[in-house]
Design a protein around this motif. Structure first.
Motif, PDB file in Angstrom:
ATOM      1  N   LYS A   8      -1.525  -8.699 -18.019  1.00 23.11           N
ATOM      2  CA  LYS A   8      -0.889 -10.003 -17.829  1.00 23.11           C
ATOM      3  C   LYS A   8       0.612  -9.943 -18.108  1.00 23.11           C
ATOM      4  N   ASN A   9       1.001  -8.986 -18.942  1.00 25.13           N
ATOM      5  CA  ASN A   9       2.410  -8.887 -19.314  1.00 25.13           C
ATOM      6  C   ASN A   9       3.225  -7.991 -18.383  1.00 25.13           C
ATOM      7  N   LEU A  10       2.555  -7.381 -17.398  1.00 21.84           N
ATOM      8  CA  LEU A  10       3.292  -6.545 -16.453  1.00 21.84           C
ATOM      9  C   LEU A  10       4.254  -7.404 -15.629  1.00 21.84           C
ATOM     10  N   SER A  11       5.450  -6.923 -15.486  1.00 20.26           N
ATOM     11  CA  SER A  11       6.444  -7.660 -14.700  1.00 20.26           C
ATOM     12  C   SER A  11       6.395  -7.224 -13.242  1.00 20.26           C
ATOM     13  N   THR A  12       6.959  -8.057 -12.392  1.00 22.71           N
ATOM     14  CA  THR A  12       7.051  -7.704 -10.969  1.00 22.71           C
ATOM     15  C   THR A  12       7.860  -6.428 -10.793  1.00 22.71           C
ATOM     16  N   SER A  13       8.915  -6.269 -11.602  1.00 24.07           N
ATOM     17  CA  SER A  13       9.744  -5.071 -11.501  1.00 24.07           C
ATOM     18  C   SER A  13       8.970  -3.819 -11.852  1.00 24.07           C
ATOM     19  N   GLU A  14       8.111  -3.914 -12.867  1.00 19.54           N
ATOM     20  CA  GLU A  14       7.307  -2.749 -13.247  1.00 19.54           C
ATOM     21  C   GLU A  14       6.356  -2.346 -12.121  1.00 19.54           C
ATOM     22  N   LEU A  15       5.728  -3.331 -11.502  1.00 26.29           N
ATOM     23  CA  LEU A  15       4.808  -3.035 -10.404  1.00 26.29           C
ATOM     24  C   LEU A  15       5.560  -2.466  -9.198  1.00 26.29           C
ATOM     25  N   GLN A  16       6.708  -3.080  -8.885  1.00 31.04           N
ATOM     26  CA  GLN A  16       7.493  -2.580  -7.754  1.00 31.04           C
ATOM     27  C   GLN A  16       7.948  -1.146  -7.991  1.00 31.04           C
ATOM     28  N   GLU A  17       8.409  -0.866  -9.214  1.00 29.99           N
ATOM     29  CA  GLU A  17       8.860   0.484  -9.529  1.00 29.99           C
ATOM     30  C   GLU A  17       7.713   1.483  -9.436  1.00 29.99           C
ATOM     31  N   THR A  18       6.543   1.097  -9.925  1.00 30.59           N
ATOM     32  CA  THR A  18       5.374   1.971  -9.869  1.00 30.59           C
ATOM     33  C   THR A  18       5.022   2.328  -8.438  1.00 30.59           C
ATOM     34  N   PHE A  19       4.953   1.321  -7.577  1.00 28.85           N
ATOM     35  CA  PHE A  19       4.593   1.573  -6.182  1.00 28.85           C
ATOM     36  C   PHE A  19       5.708   2.311  -5.438  1.00 28.85           C
ATOM     37  N   LEU A  20       6.954   1.986  -5.740  1.00 25.41           N
ATOM     38  CA  LEU A  20       8.077   2.637  -5.068  1.00 25.41           C
ATOM     39  C   LEU A  20       8.132   4.125  -5.434  1.00 25.41           C
ATOM     40  N   LYS A  21       7.915   4.428  -6.713  1.00 25.03           N
ATOM     41  CA  LYS A  21       7.931   5.824  -7.153  1.00 25.03           C
ATOM     42  C   LYS A  21       6.755   6.598  -6.547  1.00 25.03           C
ATOM     43  N   SER A  22       5.593   5.956  -6.486  1.00 20.27           N
ATOM     44  CA  SER A  22       4.417   6.586  -5.894  1.00 20.27           C
ATOM     45  C   SER A  22       4.619   6.836  -4.401  1.00 20.27           C
ATOM     46  N   TRP A  23       5.203   5.871  -3.716  1.00 23.02           N
ATOM     47  CA  TRP A  23       5.479   6.012  -2.276  1.00 23.02           C
ATOM     48  C   TRP A  23       6.504   7.114  -2.040  1.00 23.02           C
ATOM     49  N   MET A  24       7.545   7.168  -2.883  1.00 25.10           N
ATOM     50  CA  MET A  24       8.560   8.203  -2.743  1.00 25.10           C
ATOM     51  C   MET A  24       7.941   9.588  -2.922  1.00 25.10           C
ATOM     52  N   LYS A  25       7.080   9.743  -3.908  1.00 28.64           N
ATOM     53  CA  LYS A  25       6.406  11.022  -4.127  1.00 28.64           C
ATOM     54  C   LYS A  25       5.569  11.404  -2.911  1.00 28.64           C
ATOM     55  N   HIS A  26       4.876  10.426  -2.358  1.00 25.61           N
ATOM     56  CA  HIS A  26       4.003  10.669  -1.208  1.00 25.61           C
ATOM     57  C   HIS A  26       4.801  11.119   0.019  1.00 25.61           C
ATOM     58  N   ILE A  27       5.872  10.415   0.333  1.00 26.76           N
ATOM     59  CA  ILE A  27       6.618  10.750   1.548  1.00 26.76           C
ATOM     60  C   ILE A  27       7.522  11.964   1.351  1.00 26.76           C
ATOM     61  N   SER A  28       7.743  12.376   0.091  1.00 31.39           N
ATOM     62  CA  SER A  28       8.583  13.556  -0.143  1.00 31.39           C
ATOM     63  C   SER A  28       7.920  14.827   0.374  1.00 31.39           C
ATOM     64  N   LEU A  29       6.619  14.785   0.619  1.00 28.46           N
ATOM     65  CA  LEU A  29       5.914  15.919   1.223  1.00 28.46           C
ATOM     66  C   LEU A  29       6.002  15.885   2.742  1.00 28.46           C
ATOM     67  N   GLN A  30       6.678  14.866   3.268  1.00 28.36           N
ATOM     68  CA  GLN A  30       6.924  14.743   4.707  1.00 28.36           C
ATOM     69  C   GLN A  30       5.627  14.661   5.517  1.00 28.36           C
ATOM     70  N   GLY A  31       4.567  14.190   4.866  1.00 28.85           N
ATOM     71  CA  GLY A  31       3.298  14.009   5.562  1.00 28.85           C
ATOM     72  C   GLY A  31       2.422  15.239   5.561  1.00 28.85           C
ATOM     73  N   PHE A  32       2.758  16.282   4.765  1.00 29.62           N
ATOM     74  CA  PHE A  32       1.992  17.520   4.780  1.00 29.62           C
ATOM     75  C   PHE A  32       1.298  17.776   3.452  1.00 29.62           C
ATOM     76  N   LYS A  33       0.269  18.599   3.527  1.00 29.60           N
ATOM     77  CA  LYS A  33      -0.442  19.020   2.319  1.00 29.60           C
ATOM     78  C   LYS A  33       0.445  19.920   1.488  1.00 29.60           C
ATOM     79  N   ASN A  34       1.166  20.807   2.134  1.00 30.64           N
ATOM     80  CA  ASN A  34       2.089  21.727   1.483  1.00 30.64           C
ATOM     81  C   ASN A  34       3.360  21.851   2.321  1.00 30.64           C
ATOM     82  N   ILE A  35       4.444  22.191   1.668  1.00 32.73           N
ATOM     83  CA  ILE A  35       5.663  22.553   2.384  1.00 32.73           C
ATOM     84  C   ILE A  35       6.194  23.839   1.752  1.00 32.73           C
ATOM     85  N   PRO A  36       7.030  24.599   2.464  1.00 40.20           N
ATOM     86  CA  PRO A  36       7.488  25.889   1.940  1.00 40.20           C
ATOM     87  C   PRO A  36       8.191  25.761   0.593  1.00 40.20           C
ATOM     88  N   ARG A  37       7.834  26.661  -0.318  1.00 37.87           N
ATOM     89  CA  ARG A  37       8.462  26.720  -1.645  1.00 37.87           C
ATOM     90  C   ARG A  37       9.515  27.828  -1.671  1.00 37.87           C
TER      91      ARG A  37
END
Length: 413
Positions: A291-320
């Motif tokens: 109940k005490n979670l703020s909108t900013s906390e939720l937005q940051e959580t989803f934004l960080k998760s989305w950024m991590k997801h798209i940083s793989l450019q849609g692939f399971k692996n990318i060259p290391r």
């Protein structure tokens, strides 16, 4: 004959009429993905095979003999070697040993970051028109003289694009409705009575085929050698699972030790009648926290998760890459189209998050690192020490090393 252009008109038509609906065969296609010839692909296979032999680990390769999957220790004995000189040379060696074989390499582009952009140019257009995959895409190379797919008629949870490199490739498809009425098709190798209900796709080098994730299929051959890229776009993860993953990360951070408890203290489990009326204190505390979670906390959580997801450019692996950084290092992006993603925290203005290749790092008071990342993303070649200075230099260099390990940077001369 003029080559078929994969232009915006094509992609719009593909998204509307074929994606997850029905198969497609394109003849004589102009695409960067088709630029890699058999000689270059053979060199990649040898490079990756050498690495597997050095590590004594064939991960990324699978080998089938007469439809049976070989054990891992045996796979190392049948991988391509420089002495084979070509894909056909490798085939001649395998043909002398096995009447029917299939080699699959799921990690081939992991040893060639320079060619990764050919793949992303294709997938970026696909994603732009059908949406970014909630799971991932992966590309593998299938080669051999196998007469049928080693695991029989099957269905995957991914839409598949095939790009032949050598030889003619044939795929036989059935609709999911037909397969449901005929369960004997599952893993079948003998299906003559079902051929009339199937659709046969035939493609050769320069062509592309596609079928949706619902299509039951099997590859067929007359025993001639073929080598084919197969790009699978997995479509089996609904949006609600991404949301759940994001919230789970948030709850891990918020609940701390309490969230890791494996038993729950209670006063009364239920009333004598069986009615459950009371929550344990641990649940009441969790309710208060949510109940005490703020909108900013939720937005940051989803934004960080989305950024991590798209940083793989849609692939399971990318060259290391394997590169040790110092403040004296002169670096640039590994690929100008593979940017380091970043965002400023919505809850703490002096905190920044950076991401590449599925890795997320955070740094406080990271103005120097942010300027460096922006310069790299702009296409500049930079000396790290010219940006990372002062008290934060050590922590920022550590963050940049993590991004480099994930494949973000290369050295510049």
């Amino acid at each position: 004959m003029s080559q078929k252009q994969l232009d915006q008109k094509f992609w719009q038509n593909f998204a509307k009429n074929h994606w997850e609906k029905k198969p497609l065969v394109l003849k004589n296609v102009k695409s960067g993905l088709l630029e890699m010839g058999d000689a270059e692909i053979f060199n990649l296979l040898v490079l990756y095979s050498d690495r597997c032999r050095e590590l004594n680990d064939p991960t990324g390769f699978k080998f089938y003999i007469d439809g049976f999957k070989a054990e891992a220790e045996d796979v190392l004995q049948v991988l391509p070697e420089k002495e084979d000189t070509s894909l056909l040379g490798y085939h001649e060696r395998m043909k002398s040993l096995f009447s029917d074989y299939c080699l699959v390499c799921d990690e081939l582009l992991q040893v060639n970051g320079k060619k990764q952009h050919l793949l992303t140019e294709f997938t970026n257009e696909l994603y732009r028109h059908v949406g970014f995959p909630n799971r991932f895409s992966e590309i593998g190379l299938y080669l051999g003289n196998y007469r049928k797919t080693p695991f029989g008629v099957h269905v995957d949870s991914c839409g598949v694009f095939s790009f032949p490199v050598v030889g003619v490739k044939r795929f036989r498809l059935w609709t999911s409705a037909y397969a449901k009425k005929n369960p004997a098709l599952d893993r079948a190798f003998k299906y003559d009575k079902h051929k009339k209900a199937s659709q046969l796709l035939e493609v050769k080098p320069g062509d592309i085929s596609y079928w949706p994730s619902s299509a039951w299929h099997i590859a067929e051959s007359d025993g001639s050698f073929s080598a084919t890229w197969s790009l699978g776009v997995w479509v089996d993860q609904p949006h609600k699972e991404l949301v759940a993953q994001s919230l789970n990360d948030l709850l891990d951070a918020k609940l701390g030790i309490a969230g890791a408890r494996v038993t729950t203290p209670f006063k009364t489990l239920h009333e004598k009648s069986g009615e459950v009326t009371e929550l344990p204190e641990a649940y009441e505390q969790s309710i208060a926290l949510l109940k005490n979670l703020s909108t900013s906390e939720l937005q940051e959580t989803f934004l960080k998760s989305w950024m991590k997801h798209i940083s793989l450019q849609g692939f399971k692996n990318i060259p290391r890459v394997n590169m040790k950084l110092s403040l004296k290092s002169k670096v640039r992006l590994r690929s100008e189209k593979s940017l380091i993603l970043w965002q400023q925290s919505l809850t703490k203005k002096d905190k920044f998050f950076f991401s590449f290749g599925g890795v997320v790092v955070e740094s406080s008071k990271a103005q120097g690192l942010l300027k460096l990342v922006k310069a790299l993303n702009n296409g500049d070649t930079v000396v790290i020490g010219e940006f990372l200075k002062g008290a934060e230099a050590k922590q920022d260099l550590h963050a940049l090393q993590s991004l480099t390990d994930a494949g973000a940077l290369s050295t510049a001369k």
